[in-house]
Design a protein around this motif. Sequence first.
Motif, PDB file in Angstrom:
ATOM      1  N   VAL A  31       0.839  -1.203   0.000  1.00 16.59           N
ATOM      2  CA  VAL A  31       0.000   0.000   0.000  1.00 16.59           C
ATOM      3  C   VAL A  31       0.874   1.254   0.000  1.00 16.59           C
ATOM      4  N   GLN A  32       1.958   1.217   0.743  1.00 15.14           N
ATOM      5  CA  GLN A  32       2.885   2.356   0.706  1.00 15.14           C
ATOM      6  C   GLN A  32       3.415   2.561  -0.711  1.00 15.14           C
ATOM      7  N   ALA A  33       3.733   1.457  -1.387  1.00 17.09           N
ATOM      8  CA  ALA A  33       4.200   1.554  -2.777  1.00 17.09           C
ATOM      9  C   ALA A  33       3.133   2.232  -3.631  1.00 17.09           C
ATOM     10  N   LEU A  76       0.754   4.281  -2.679  1.00 23.39           N
ATOM     11  CA  LEU A  76       0.590   5.696  -2.301  1.00 23.39           C
ATOM     12  C   LEU A  76       1.692   6.574  -2.882  1.00 23.39           C
ATOM     13  N   HIS A  77       2.818   5.957  -3.250  1.00 19.81           N
ATOM     14  CA  HIS A  77       3.941   6.721  -3.799  1.00 19.81           C
ATOM     15  C   HIS A  77       3.934   6.782  -5.326  1.00 19.81           C
ATOM     16  N   ALA A  78       2.892   6.308  -5.954  1.00 21.53           N
ATOM     17  CA  ALA A  78       2.793   6.438  -7.414  1.00 21.53           C
ATOM     18  C   ALA A  78       2.525   7.899  -7.771  1.00 21.53           C
ATOM     19  N   PRO A  79       2.877   8.290  -8.986  1.00 21.57           N
ATOM     20  CA  PRO A  79       2.527   9.649  -9.400  1.00 21.57           C
ATOM     21  C   PRO A  79       1.019   9.758  -9.586  1.00 21.57           C
ATOM     22  N   LYS A 136      -4.206  12.821  -6.097  1.00 20.05           N
ATOM     23  CA  LYS A 136      -4.274  11.638  -5.236  1.00 20.05           C
ATOM     24  C   LYS A 136      -5.652  11.441  -4.602  1.00 20.05           C
TER      25      LYS A 136
END
Lengths: 170, 170
Positions: free
Chosen positions: A31-33, A35-38, A44
């Motif tokens: 989930v952290q990965a 959330l770090h998408a552009p 967002k």
Amino acid sequence: MNEVMQAILSRRSIRQFTDQPVPKEILEDLVQAALHAPSGMGKKTWKFTVVTNKEKIRLLAQETGRILGREGYNMYEPTALIIPSNLRESPYGKEDDACALENIFLAAYSYGVGSVWINQLRDICDEPSIRAMLTEFGIPEDHTVYGIAALGYPAASGQYKEAGDVAFVE
Amino acid sequence: MNEVMQAILSRRSIRQFTDQPVPKEILEDLVQAALHAPSGMGKKTWKFTVVTNKEKIRLLAQETGRILGREGYNMYEPTALIIPSNLRESPYGKEDDACALENIFLAAYSYGVGSVWINQLRDICDEPSIRAMLTEFGIPEDHTVYGIAALGYPAASGQYKEAGDVAFVE
């Protein structure tokens, strides 16, 4: 070759999973990965819902199959789903969720977890029976679902199919 | 933390680039990364066009700005563009290209190359003056462009904005 390139070139979609659950710490990292998408204009407007309840996954897959006329549809029996949802009116929701899903797939691969994009809900997430399940999962009514990550430890390997033209304009 | 997670969490969109060109070998690897993204039903109806000609990039940005009423628009003056295009009629074109772009961004980051998603062509790629440039680049007439990767060595850092709800259904 660096590990990032290695992962990108080696990841395959996995469509058969073992029963071994994916530890919560790994799902939290996925989930952290995501959330770090552009995200288009940094908006967002997404939410990520992680479902590890096997019975709820089974029922969602079963109802999806019923609506699509695909009896026995099981979403490949994953041990977890990550469902990105996005504000229906976002002009960038589909792209944003796709980038987030690709981050999830690569992060999963880095932990030895297999994944595949489930696109069956894209056109039916507002069917009342599906929407009721999404609401039960806490997915907002004004969100739509474009794709889902099905996750689990691989019970079979995946394949790479090379396709696509490439051109250089120098 | 493994290098893949590290890259996913550390990548930022970069909007200022140096003049140093990105070596062709790296651009070729970025295209390989794109080609290895997942694709709806494995169709892969995409094409990747790499533009390193600075004058052509400048003219494309200038014409985009003219159409959008944004004088001086320069796409952040990248030294390279990778333009994914996809069959207009593909039901998965937007998602496929988004996953390919995220692979490009992460692969670029792994080589120290900065990147940012350019979405300005999404609604204007069939304007005659823009389409004429795309055709000159060899992009098929029956392809559409959803997003573009602008690339170059970073001249400034990017920022992370945390946003997005998360829920677990166990």
